[in-house]
Design a protein around this motif. Sequence first.
Motif, PDB file in Angstrom:
ATOM      1  N   GLU A   8      33.448  63.393   8.859  1.00  0.00           N
ATOM      2  CA  GLU A   8      33.376  64.548   9.825  1.00  0.00           C
ATOM      3  C   GLU A   8      32.128  64.349  10.849  1.00  0.00           C
ATOM      4  OE1 GLU A   8      35.431  68.496   8.457  1.00  0.00           O
ATOM      5  OE2 GLU A   8      33.671  67.813   7.342  1.00  0.00           O
ATOM      6  N   PRO A   9      32.153  64.629  11.918  1.00  0.00           N
ATOM      7  CA  PRO A   9      30.912  64.183  12.871  1.00  0.00           C
ATOM      8  C   PRO A   9      29.659  65.327  12.333  1.00  0.00           C
ATOM      9  CG  PRO A   9      32.748  65.118  14.049  1.00  0.00           C
ATOM     10  CD  PRO A   9      33.440  64.922  12.879  1.00  0.00           C
ATOM     11  N   ASN A  10      30.223  66.528  12.143  1.00  0.00           N
ATOM     12  CA  ASN A  10      29.273  67.670  11.756  1.00  0.00           C
ATOM     13  C   ASN A  10      29.444  68.112  10.394  1.00  0.00           C
ATOM     14  OD1 ASN A  10      27.431  67.657  14.295  1.00  0.00           O
ATOM     15  ND2 ASN A  10      29.417  68.399  15.295  1.00  0.00           N
ATOM     16  N   MET A  46      19.376  79.324   8.363  1.00  0.00           N
ATOM     17  CA  MET A  46      18.296  78.804   9.151  1.00  0.00           C
ATOM     18  C   MET A  46      18.781  77.784  10.054  1.00  0.00           C
ATOM     19  SD  MET A  46      15.721  80.935   9.001  1.00  0.00           S
ATOM     20  CE  MET A  46      15.611  82.460   7.977  1.00  0.00           C
ATOM     21  N   GLN A  47      19.355  76.674   9.156  1.00  0.00           N
ATOM     22  CA  GLN A  47      20.040  75.753  10.035  1.00  0.00           C
ATOM     23  C   GLN A  47      20.960  75.971  11.439  1.00  0.00           C
ATOM     24  OE1 GLN A  47      22.068  72.223   8.905  1.00  0.00           O
ATOM     25  NE2 GLN A  47      23.273  73.520   7.506  1.00  0.00           N
ATOM     26  N   PHE A  48      21.667  77.019  11.285  1.00  0.00           N
ATOM     27  CA  PHE A  48      22.656  77.396  12.084  1.00  0.00           C
ATOM     28  C   PHE A  48      21.782  78.599  13.123  1.00  0.00           C
ATOM     29  CE2 PHE A  48      25.771  77.023   8.512  1.00  0.00           C
ATOM     30  CZ  PHE A  48      26.086  75.687   8.925  1.00  0.00           C
ATOM     31  N   PHE A  49      20.754  79.213  12.501  1.00  0.00           N
ATOM     32  CA  PHE A  49      19.997  79.976  13.402  1.00  0.00           C
ATOM     33  C   PHE A  49      19.397  79.102  14.387  1.00  0.00           C
ATOM     34  CE2 PHE A  49      16.149  82.380  14.126  1.00  0.00           C
ATOM     35  CZ  PHE A  49      16.681  83.656  14.727  1.00  0.00           C
ATOM     36  N   PHE A  50      18.786  78.199  14.088  1.00  0.00           N
ATOM     37  CA  PHE A  50      18.076  77.333  15.074  1.00  0.00           C
ATOM     38  C   PHE A  50      18.693  76.300  15.518  1.00  0.00           C
ATOM     39  CE2 PHE A  50      14.355  79.266  12.433  1.00  0.00           C
ATOM     40  CZ  PHE A  50      13.558  79.410  13.426  1.00  0.00           C
ATOM     41  N   CYS A  54      19.572  73.478  13.796  1.00  0.00           N
ATOM     42  CA  CYS A  54      18.946  72.480  13.648  1.00  0.00           C
ATOM     43  C   CYS A  54      19.179  71.787  12.039  1.00  0.00           C
ATOM     44  CB  CYS A  54      17.281  72.918  13.503  1.00  0.00           C
ATOM     45  SG  CYS A  54      16.049  71.796  13.259  1.00  0.00           S
ATOM     46  N   ASP A  55      19.629  70.566  12.311  1.00  0.00           N
ATOM     47  CA  ASP A  55      20.360  70.074  10.817  1.00  0.00           C
ATOM     48  C   ASP A  55      19.199  70.006   9.922  1.00  0.00           C
ATOM     49  OD1 ASP A  55      21.284  68.247   9.091  1.00  0.00           O
ATOM     50  OD2 ASP A  55      21.920  66.749  10.435  1.00  0.00           O
ATOM     51  N   ARG A  56      19.581  70.618   8.622  1.00  0.00           N
ATOM     52  CA  ARG A  56      18.548  70.787   7.765  1.00  0.00           C
ATOM     53  C   ARG A  56      18.328  69.427   7.057  1.00  0.00           C
ATOM     54  NH1 ARG A  56      22.216  74.241   3.051  1.00  0.00           N
ATOM     55  NH2 ARG A  56      21.589  72.934   1.403  1.00  0.00           N
ATOM     56  N   GLU A  57      19.208  68.393   7.219  1.00  0.00           N
ATOM     57  CA  GLU A  57      19.045  66.950   6.802  1.00  0.00           C
ATOM     58  C   GLU A  57      18.486  66.113   7.512  1.00  0.00           C
ATOM     59  OE1 GLU A  57      20.585  65.957   3.482  1.00  0.00           O
ATOM     60  OE2 GLU A  57      21.213  68.145   3.232  1.00  0.00           O
ATOM     61  N   ASN A  58      17.904  66.507   8.887  1.00  0.00           N
ATOM     62  CA  ASN A  58      17.580  65.525   9.789  1.00  0.00           C
ATOM     63  C   ASN A  58      16.014  65.315   9.526  1.00  0.00           C
ATOM     64  OD1 ASN A  58      16.567  64.320  12.021  1.00  0.00           O
ATOM     65  ND2 ASN A  58      18.464  64.837  13.321  1.00  0.00           N
TER      66      ASN A  58
END
Length: 754
Positions: A529-531, A636-640, A642-646
């Motif tokens: 999946e892309p995301n 937090m990753q959805f709030f910002f 911001c991918d937590r793995e990046n």
Amino acid sequence: MKSLSSGPRLLLKHLHDIMAGKGDAEARLNGVVHLIANNMVAEVCSVYFLRGGEVLELFATQGLKASAVHKTRLRVGEGLVGQVAAQASPLNLADAQSHPKYVYRPETGEEIYHSFLGVPIIRAGRVVGVLVVQNETLRNYTDEEIEALQTVAMVVAELVGNGELFDPLESPEGTLERAATPRFEGTTFAEGLAIGLAVLHEPRVFVEHHLADNIGVELERLTTALQDLRQQIDQMMAADDLRHQGEHREILTVYKMFAEDKGWREKISDAIATGLTAEAAVEKVQWENRTRMLKTADPYLRERLSDLDDLSNRLLRHLTGRLQTAASANLPENTILVARSMGPAELLDYDRTKLKGVILQDGSPVAHVAIIARALGIPMIGKVEGALQSAEDGEKVIVDGDEGIVYLSPPPEVLFTYHESIGARAEQLAKYQALRDQPAVTKDGVEIDLFINAGLSIDMEGLDQTGAKGVGLFRTEFQFMVSSTLPKIEEQVAFYKSVLAAAGDKPVVFRTLDVGGDKQVAFLQEEDEPNPAMGWRAIRIALDRPALLRYQLRALYQASAGRELQVMFPMISDVAEFKAVREIVYKEKARLEGLGKEAPTDIKVGTMLEVPALIWQLDSLLPLVDFVSIGSNDLMQFFFACDRENPKLVDRYDPLSPSALSMLKFIVDKCDAHHTPVTLCGELGSKAVAAMAVIGVGMRRLSVTPASVGPVKMMIRSLNLNELQQFVNQSLSRTDKSLRGSFVAFAHDHGVKI
Ligand code: PEP
Ligand code: MG
């Protein structure tokens, strides 16, 4: 006189006679240099061996002054001999004295010799010496001569291996001494510091016999070993074991390609035909490949070099029958395991009391072996390019799992610093240990409930060790991730029972399967999946495939018969989803009652709060749930956004910013108003300063990694909550990007131990 190139087999036969003959190693070595000088029509033949890891010492010579033996010494890289060792490749010069690296050693009397051919003496892929021939005339040695001298050099390496000439591991401490400390940077998979001795997970094979007694037998041995090797690779590829997915599968494909390569087999057979044993032939061909590949500019081929090294070692292990990993060997008390990659079960094979650290060449921090290492509290560093090639069995190693650094054979000053750090850590750990039975109460008398996060049976030990109140998050997917097939209901029941038994009368909050996305399981292979983090995962799969959830609930009910069950769901995005899932919970409960089976005494149904949308439905949601658990990693990753793995975004946003803390405060206030217990179970609460910040916005229940219970409790016990709350109230309206610095300053100013 016959030239070497005309009869390598004959030369090897003569060599065989000398090596198997009478006399000590030094006498045999003298015999060898005489033989080679004669065969190559060379005035000089000399052997240098590497001592103490850095000095090449002249051990035998035909042609140079005999008085130079054991006197002439060159550092690796010094002079032509040192150059051959440093480059690990032959040097063929018609006029040696005009080479910029030439150094004149008067004690040898070599000034009259012009041409020079030096080849490295290699043992198990390492340079252990240099073999040289020299001539007075300006002469160019042919490729065949170079090859023949290389073959001889391999045989000479035998004399190093058996320690007759000197101790190959000589140094003051009996471990390898290196000219410079190799330092490698990798990625931290599991934190912590360790000092110990390197143990290669898949031991390197040292070829002991180079000269064949019977060429036909050797060819047959090669055929059988190659068959076994191919079979082993096929088995590894067929196995559904998760460690062979992804990156590892690619490597296996390359192995298979090489193992089936006719050219490889032919080259080894040709080498056997010259009179080498199958093992020696494999080593020789590998060495030639290595030299060739190192010279190529093609980065892909250079990368494949370690694959080929590994494959050759596997073939050698088949030939010698040494197939077991080091787990069955006699391990040193402070073992640092060095491996290319390994599966979780393989790691668990090792004696845990002796295993102090792990270094992996490949791997990923989310791999199961990394999860196990963290659960065992063993520092693990992955993606350490080159360490496997360089590490010697038995050499001293530092694993700095905090910085992701590995040192091989560190010098005393580096060792001293690390011993100090380990000592300081141990002292600190003892302080945390002493808090085990103390409550997590602030100085002004407010108790914070501390729980642990768990997912493996091993994690449950943390409950007793830390004195935590229970398990605030049990990630049930781990059992599914380490299994190649869908765990049967009985297996799930047995596992949950063992978890509950380990918890005793402390509560355990089970989270239903959070699979999909980046947490792949073997039985649910979906297309990429892309995301993936925002993809078909967790409760979304459960609602689309309710059978999976139903079976898991049945297992949880059975395991919790006669006691309270607490269960929650990952990635709930709206109230309707929670209602749908709660419906399944009720239906399964009714089914159980219908069957007259013993049920849990009570079922508490909660939700994870990981998707921001749910925050705007708290007033409708909270009356329906028994508890809420905030998954700050996902929230937090959805709030910002911001991918937590990046890795590029690691420092871009901070959960300790006014916006994120205001969000958490909003959630806590709502939950308090509805009298719904709320716990924070993401990694955020596991660092003392962040735990302080979330306590500051009203959080009273934290579920953290077991190793964090001590530091967080110590922080709480040194905290005046009233002062913190005043500080937070003034801070949340600020426009700073992050309040982290202010929190640290607050802690320092108010004596809070963070
Ligand atoms: C979270 O997202 O914070 C959480 C606890 O779940 P996981 O880390 O397993 O996604
Ligand atoms: Mg999550």
